[in-house]
Design a protein around this motif. Sequence first.
Motif, PDB file in Angstrom:
ATOM      1  N   ASP A  21       0.836  -1.195   0.000  1.00 51.20           N
ATOM      2  CA  ASP A  21       0.000   0.000   0.000  1.00 51.20           C
ATOM      3  C   ASP A  21       0.875   1.250   0.000  1.00 51.20           C
ATOM      4  O   ASP A  21       1.756   1.396   0.852  1.00 51.20           O
ATOM      5  CB  ASP A  21      -0.917  -0.011   1.224  1.00 51.20           C
ATOM      6  CG  ASP A  21      -1.887   1.153   1.217  1.00 51.20           C
ATOM      7  OD1 ASP A  21      -2.450   1.439   0.147  1.00 51.20           O
ATOM      8  OD2 ASP A  21      -2.064   1.770   2.284  1.00 51.20           O
ATOM      9  N   GLN A  22       0.673   2.109  -0.981  1.00 48.62           N
ATOM     10  CA  GLN A  22       1.432   3.358  -1.151  1.00 48.62           C
ATOM     11  C   GLN A  22       2.932   3.120  -1.333  1.00 48.62           C
ATOM     12  O   GLN A  22       3.762   3.938  -0.969  1.00 48.62           O
ATOM     13  CB  GLN A  22       1.168   4.309   0.015  1.00 48.62           C
ATOM     14  CG  GLN A  22      -0.281   4.684   0.138  1.00 48.62           C
ATOM     15  CD  GLN A  22      -0.542   5.657   1.254  1.00 48.62           C
ATOM     16  OE1 GLN A  22       0.344   6.379   1.716  1.00 48.62           O
ATOM     17  NE2 GLN A  22      -1.785   5.707   1.710  1.00 48.62           N
ATOM     18  N   TRP A  23       3.277   2.004  -1.909  1.00 48.78           N
ATOM     19  CA  TRP A  23       4.658   1.619  -2.133  1.00 48.78           C
ATOM     20  C   TRP A  23       5.311   2.553  -3.138  1.00 48.78           C
ATOM     21  O   TRP A  23       4.755   2.884  -4.173  1.00 48.78           O
ATOM     22  CB  TRP A  23       4.685   0.196  -2.667  1.00 48.78           C
ATOM     23  CG  TRP A  23       6.019  -0.489  -2.695  1.00 48.78           C
ATOM     24  CD1 TRP A  23       7.224   0.019  -2.359  1.00 48.78           C
ATOM     25  CD2 TRP A  23       6.256  -1.840  -3.082  1.00 48.78           C
ATOM     26  NE1 TRP A  23       8.199  -0.933  -2.501  1.00 48.78           N
ATOM     27  CE2 TRP A  23       7.630  -2.079  -2.951  1.00 48.78           C
ATOM     28  CE3 TRP A  23       5.440  -2.863  -3.519  1.00 48.78           C
ATOM     29  CZ2 TRP A  23       8.207  -3.306  -3.255  1.00 48.78           C
ATOM     30  CZ3 TRP A  23       6.013  -4.080  -3.818  1.00 48.78           C
ATOM     31  CH2 TRP A  23       7.381  -4.292  -3.679  1.00 48.78           C
ATOM     32  N   LYS A  24       6.506   2.987  -2.849  1.00 45.41           N
ATOM     33  CA  LYS A  24       7.314   3.792  -3.770  1.00 45.41           C
ATOM     34  C   LYS A  24       8.510   2.944  -4.189  1.00 45.41           C
ATOM     35  O   LYS A  24       9.225   2.412  -3.354  1.00 45.41           O
ATOM     36  CB  LYS A  24       7.814   5.065  -3.078  1.00 45.41           C
ATOM     37  CG  LYS A  24       6.718   5.898  -2.469  1.00 45.41           C
ATOM     38  CD  LYS A  24       6.284   6.978  -3.396  1.00 45.41           C
ATOM     39  CE  LYS A  24       5.374   7.983  -2.750  1.00 45.41           C
ATOM     40  NZ  LYS A  24       4.069   7.530  -2.367  1.00 45.41           N
ATOM     41  N   TYR A  50       0.967   7.137  10.098  1.00 47.84           N
ATOM     42  CA  TYR A  50      -0.025   6.228   9.526  1.00 47.84           C
ATOM     43  C   TYR A  50      -1.071   5.758  10.522  1.00 47.84           C
ATOM     44  O   TYR A  50      -1.525   4.634  10.470  1.00 47.84           O
ATOM     45  CB  TYR A  50       0.671   5.022   8.895  1.00 47.84           C
ATOM     46  CG  TYR A  50       1.497   5.417   7.698  1.00 47.84           C
ATOM     47  CD1 TYR A  50       0.893   5.858   6.527  1.00 47.84           C
ATOM     48  CD2 TYR A  50       2.874   5.390   7.765  1.00 47.84           C
ATOM     49  CE1 TYR A  50       1.652   6.243   5.445  1.00 47.84           C
ATOM     50  CE2 TYR A  50       3.645   5.765   6.675  1.00 47.84           C
ATOM     51  CZ  TYR A  50       3.028   6.192   5.522  1.00 47.84           C
ATOM     52  OH  TYR A  50       3.769   6.568   4.441  1.00 47.84           O
TER      53      TYR A  50
END
Length: 97
Positions: A21-24, A50
């Motif tokens: 989730d929301q990985w860059k 978070y």
Amino acid sequence: ISESLDLISQFPLFLKGMYVDQWKYHEKPPKDYDTVEQMKNMVKNLQSRYGEAEFNWDMPTEEIIATTLDSLKEYVSEGQMAHIKGQMPAEVKSVFG
């Protein structure tokens, strides 16, 4: 990225989703800590960023880290755990390894 994919391939589907989730994407993961104190501060920052307020953690950050690492053993192979620990900074490895 291949290391992360090796790791999450052993996770149940719901943990895979949480992991990415929301990985860059980074060619090489950023190393944000070298000491246990720096690791604890990083975890505390992530907790407040978070949704820490959404959880009633009734334990110190050190215990949360140790519990998380210990819980990984349920989902990943011994070899993968050894690889994860092998990539930790020496001070962190000595406390949680």
